[in-house]
Design a protein around this motif. Structure first.
Motif, PDB file in Angstrom:
ATOM      1  N   LEU A  48     -19.946  45.062 -62.679  1.00 21.50           N
ATOM      2  CA  LEU A  48     -20.987  44.089 -62.999  1.00 21.50           C
ATOM      3  C   LEU A  48     -20.523  43.113 -64.076  1.00 21.50           C
ATOM      4  O   LEU A  48     -20.771  41.896 -63.985  1.00 21.50           O
ATOM      5  N   LEU A  49     -19.841  43.623 -65.101  1.00 26.94           N
ATOM      6  CA  LEU A  49     -19.339  42.758 -66.167  1.00 26.94           C
ATOM      7  C   LEU A  49     -18.267  41.808 -65.641  1.00 26.94           C
ATOM      8  O   LEU A  49     -18.211  40.637 -66.038  1.00 26.94           O
ATOM      9  N   ASN A  50     -17.406  42.299 -64.732  1.00 30.08           N
ATOM     10  CA  ASN A  50     -16.400  41.424 -64.134  1.00 30.08           C
ATOM     11  C   ASN A  50     -17.033  40.344 -63.264  1.00 30.08           C
ATOM     12  O   ASN A  50     -16.600  39.187 -63.268  1.00 30.08           O
ATOM     13  N   LYS A  51     -18.079  40.721 -62.531  1.00 28.30           N
ATOM     14  CA  LYS A  51     -18.769  39.765 -61.669  1.00 28.30           C
ATOM     15  C   LYS A  51     -19.411  38.653 -62.474  1.00 28.30           C
ATOM     16  O   LYS A  51     -19.437  37.489 -62.057  1.00 28.30           O
ATOM     17  N   ARG A  52     -19.929  39.010 -63.640  1.00 31.78           N
ATOM     18  CA  ARG A  52     -20.563  38.007 -64.505  1.00 31.78           C
ATOM     19  C   ARG A  52     -19.579  37.374 -65.482  1.00 31.78           C
ATOM     20  O   ARG A  52     -19.980  36.645 -66.375  1.00 31.78           O
ATOM     21  N   ARG A  53     -18.296  37.672 -65.321  1.00 34.70           N
ATOM     22  CA  ARG A  53     -17.231  37.102 -66.144  1.00 34.70           C
ATOM     23  C   ARG A  53     -17.417  37.420 -67.629  1.00 34.70           C
ATOM     24  O   ARG A  53     -17.164  36.582 -68.489  1.00 34.70           O
ATOM     25  N   LYS A  54     -17.841  38.618 -67.900  1.00 35.96           N
ATOM     26  CA  LYS A  54     -17.987  39.083 -69.288  1.00 35.96           C
ATOM     27  C   LYS A  54     -16.723  39.834 -69.670  1.00 35.96           C
ATOM     28  O   LYS A  54     -16.715  41.059 -69.786  1.00 35.96           O
ATOM     29  N   LYS A  55     -15.649  39.079 -69.854  1.00 32.56           N
ATOM     30  CA  LYS A  55     -14.359  39.719 -70.100  1.00 32.56           C
ATOM     31  C   LYS A  55     -14.350  40.519 -71.398  1.00 32.56           C
ATOM     32  O   LYS A  55     -13.798  41.621 -71.456  1.00 32.56           O
ATOM     33  N   ALA A  56     -14.961  39.953 -72.446  1.00 34.01           N
ATOM     34  CA  ALA A  56     -14.968  40.647 -73.733  1.00 34.01           C
ATOM     35  C   ALA A  56     -15.731  41.963 -73.638  1.00 34.01           C
ATOM     36  O   ALA A  56     -15.291  42.991 -74.161  1.00 34.01           O
ATOM     37  N   LEU A  57     -16.892  41.938 -72.965  1.00 33.78           N
ATOM     38  CA  LEU A  57     -17.666  43.175 -72.814  1.00 33.78           C
ATOM     39  C   LEU A  57     -16.944  44.165 -71.914  1.00 33.78           C
ATOM     40  O   LEU A  57     -17.022  45.383 -72.132  1.00 33.78           O
ATOM     41  N   PHE A  58     -16.233  43.654 -70.911  1.00 31.78           N
ATOM     42  CA  PHE A  58     -15.457  44.552 -70.051  1.00 31.78           C
ATOM     43  C   PHE A  58     -14.345  45.223 -70.857  1.00 31.78           C
ATOM     44  O   PHE A  58     -14.101  46.422 -70.716  1.00 31.78           O
ATOM     45  N   ASP A  59     -13.675  44.449 -71.713  1.00 30.80           N
ATOM     46  CA  ASP A  59     -12.641  45.032 -72.580  1.00 30.80           C
ATOM     47  C   ASP A  59     -13.245  46.050 -73.543  1.00 30.80           C
ATOM     48  O   ASP A  59     -12.628  47.081 -73.842  1.00 30.80           O
ATOM     49  N   ALA A  60     -14.456  45.762 -74.045  1.00 31.52           N
ATOM     50  CA  ALA A  60     -15.135  46.716 -74.924  1.00 31.52           C
ATOM     51  C   ALA A  60     -15.457  48.005 -74.181  1.00 31.52           C
ATOM     52  O   ALA A  60     -15.309  49.106 -74.725  1.00 31.52           O
ATOM     53  N   LEU A  61     -15.895  47.870 -72.916  1.00 34.52           N
ATOM     54  CA  LEU A  61     -16.174  49.053 -72.098  1.00 34.52           C
ATOM     55  C   LEU A  61     -14.906  49.870 -71.882  1.00 34.52           C
ATOM     56  O   LEU A  61     -14.942  51.113 -71.950  1.00 34.52           O
ATOM     57  N   GLU A  62     -13.792  49.197 -71.651  1.00 32.79           N
ATOM     58  CA  GLU A  62     -12.528  49.907 -71.466  1.00 32.79           C
ATOM     59  C   GLU A  62     -12.125  50.652 -72.744  1.00 32.79           C
ATOM     60  O   GLU A  62     -11.578  51.759 -72.679  1.00 32.79           O
ATOM     61  N   LYS A  63     -12.414  50.037 -73.895  1.00 35.00           N
ATOM     62  CA  LYS A  63     -12.098  50.712 -75.153  1.00 35.00           C
ATOM     63  C   LYS A  63     -12.980  51.938 -75.352  1.00 35.00           C
ATOM     64  O   LYS A  63     -12.526  52.972 -75.839  1.00 35.00           O
ATOM     65  N   VAL A  64     -14.263  51.819 -74.985  1.00 38.44           N
ATOM     66  CA  VAL A  64     -15.158  52.972 -75.086  1.00 38.44           C
ATOM     67  C   VAL A  64     -14.667  54.094 -74.178  1.00 38.44           C
ATOM     68  O   VAL A  64     -14.640  55.270 -74.571  1.00 38.44           O
ATOM     69  N   LYS A  65     -14.265  53.753 -72.964  1.00 44.83           N
ATOM     70  CA  LYS A  65     -13.735  54.763 -72.042  1.00 44.83           C
ATOM     71  C   LYS A  65     -12.470  55.394 -72.595  1.00 44.83           C
ATOM     72  O   LYS A  65     -12.241  56.603 -72.442  1.00 44.83           O
ATOM     73  N   SER A  66     -11.642  54.575 -73.259  1.00 47.72           N
ATOM     74  CA  SER A  66     -10.428  55.113 -73.861  1.00 47.72           C
ATOM     75  C   SER A  66     -10.750  56.079 -74.995  1.00 47.72           C
ATOM     76  O   SER A  66     -10.107  57.137 -75.125  1.00 47.72           O
ATOM     77  N   GLU A  67     -11.751  55.723 -75.813  1.00 54.04           N
ATOM     78  CA  GLU A  67     -12.155  56.627 -76.894  1.00 54.04           C
ATOM     79  C   GLU A  67     -12.736  57.917 -76.343  1.00 54.04           C
ATOM     80  O   GLU A  67     -12.492  59.006 -76.888  1.00 54.04           O
ATOM     81  N   LEU A  68     -13.497  57.822 -75.267  1.00 52.50           N
ATOM     82  CA  LEU A  68     -14.047  59.029 -74.642  1.00 52.50           C
ATOM     83  C   LEU A  68     -12.930  59.910 -74.091  1.00 52.50           C
ATOM     84  O   LEU A  68     -13.010  61.139 -74.160  1.00 52.50           O
TER      85      LEU A  68
END
Length: 452
Positions: A48-68
């Motif tokens: 959904l974030l990629n579809k809406r071109r929310k690159k920064a939020l997508f990167d933040a989500l990836e960081k959260v997944k990495s921390e998890l």
């Protein structure tokens, strides 16, 4: 043989070889289903974030997944190495130093068959006794409690990240009304460039460059209180917007400044959700000094408060100093006052230092709140950890205030004020024609229309 099985059943310590396969399969099925559901939700959120071109939020989500993933690996290590760590023996004198609670003589007397052993130690796989005068480095039960603490860290990290971004975006929605005003013909008439005014007649200068601004001490005192009452006013937003456009874009450009600030906030959020080694070190320091009688947790809880208040005061003072600089340059201005951009307004000329302080304060505060709820779950609200209950309640209330202030006031204020520096945050395009290049890889169109 039947007696042995009955004894195992009575003690409630059956191992897997004595557990029904349907019970094992049912528990595993629930755990696997929950894991797949969580992974699916994160995957769809990323799409959904990629579809809406929310690159920064997508990167933040990836960081959260990495921390998890990091927390999951820590949990796995605790599970695999727990039995061996519990068999490391240390002198009893060393084990009785720096305790989080007062040493209980009665609890030791109740467990003569094994030092530091708790209910998990009743499992045959954990049957181990240290020599006389020695105790386990961390008991099997203690390793289990650490395992639960890691789970709390994962849950609260996601929860606090969600609330931080939600409150920050809620703050920027207030500025949406002001941004829409700039698209109206009345706005251009009100700030007609052909109009000349004295600097002290502008509302921005009147609000910030008063008699109290001549004293540096009074300026910071007023800035300290101003962050709690309308930290960003309409004139502040419009003046910073005008200064940004005048410095980086061509005159008359229909630029959606609020949308740009929202993207900058998302970029800042990407930094705030990360957990760096220094932050892990600060968390371990909190756990280390939680010694009975020291009351260090209360003093540690004041560090995020002091940092957030200091940062908020500095950001408000920057706005005031820009207003003072306008009065010092000339006495007559044309149209809206133009603020002077520059990194020299920030500590050591580094705006990112302010963001790192916000990051540290937010993480430290979130960790301390997580620590409180874990103690409540594992040991009870009125446990020995909370011997001074009034102080604990004050610390938790303080943490809630700091988290709200950081997310709703300080972080959005930084996203706005940091735009006065000389470096931009992303690449801006108008009608698919690039007008200027900046540091970040984000590409987006910021028109006056289509704000969301």
């Amino acid at each position: 043989m039947g007696g042995a099985g009955g004894g195992a059943a009575a003690s409630g310590t059956r191992s897997l070889d004595q557990t029904p396969t349907w019970a094992v399969a049912a528990v595993c099925a629930v755990i696997v289903a929950a894991s797949i559901l969580l992974e699916g939700l994160l995957h769809h959120l990323g799409q959904l974030l990629n579809k809406r071109r929310k690159k920064a939020l997508f990167d933040a989500l990836e960081k959260v997944k990495s921390e998890l993933m990091t927390l999951g690996f820590i949990s796995l290590l605790l599970t695999v190495t727990g039995r061996y760590i519990s068999r490391i023996c240390i002198p009893e004198g060393a084990a009785n130093t720096m305790l989080p609670c007062r040493l209980s003589v009665h609890s030791e007397a109740k467990e003569p068959e094994g030092h530091g052993r708790r209910h998990l130690s009743e499992d045959p796989s954990y049957l181990f006794s240290c020599p006389k005068g020695m105790v386990s480095l961390v008991s099997a039960d203690g390793m289990h409690q650490l395992h639960i603490f890691v789970f709390f860290l994962a849950v609260f990290h996601v929860t606090f990240s969600f609330f931080t971004m939600s409150l920050g975006r809620a703050k920027t929605r207030i500025w949406k009304v002001w941004e829409k005003e700039t698209c109206l013909p009345t706005y251009e008439f009100q700030y007609d460039p052909s109009k000349f005014r004295l600097t002290h007649q502008t509302s921005f200068v009147r609000q910030h460059a008063s008699c109290w601004s001549k004293s540096t001490i009074l300026l910071y005192v007023v800035s300290f209180f101003r962050q709690f009452f309308r930290s960003v006013r309409r004139t502040d937003y419009l003046t910073l917007r005008h200064g940004f456009i005048a410095a980086h874009l061509s005159p008359g450009t229909k630029f959606n400044f609020r949308k740009y600030i929202k993207r900058s906030l998302e970029d800042d959020f990407k930094t705030v959700v990360a957990i760096s080694p220094p932050l892990w070190a600060s968390a371990l320091a909190v756990m280390l000094v939680n010694v009975h009688g020291w009351h260090n947790l209360f003093w540690f809880s004041t560090i995020p408060l002091v940092l957030i208040l200091a940062v908020g005061t500095k950001l408000q003072a920057i706005i005031a100093m820009m207003a003072i600089a306008i009065t010092e340059r000339h006495t007559v201005i044309q149209g809206m006052p133009v603020v002077k951009l520059g990194d020299d307004h920030f500590w050591f000329g580094k705006p990112r230092l302010v963001l790192h302080l916000i990051h540290f304060a937010s993480f430290q505060n979130a960790f301390e709140i997580t620590y409180f709820f874990w103690i409540w779950y594992e040991f009870g609200l009125r446990s020995c950890f909370h011997d001074n209950f009034e102080l604990i309640i004050a610390r938790v209330c303080l943490g809630a205030v700091v988290q709200f202030t950081c997310s709703y006031i300080t972080l959005p204020l930084y996203a706005l004020v940091s735009q006065v520096n000389t470096h931009l945050h992303c690449m801006l395009t108008f009608n698919h024609q690039p007008t200027l290049s900046i540091n970040k890889t984000n590409t987006s169109q910021h028109f006056c229309q289509g704000d969301n």
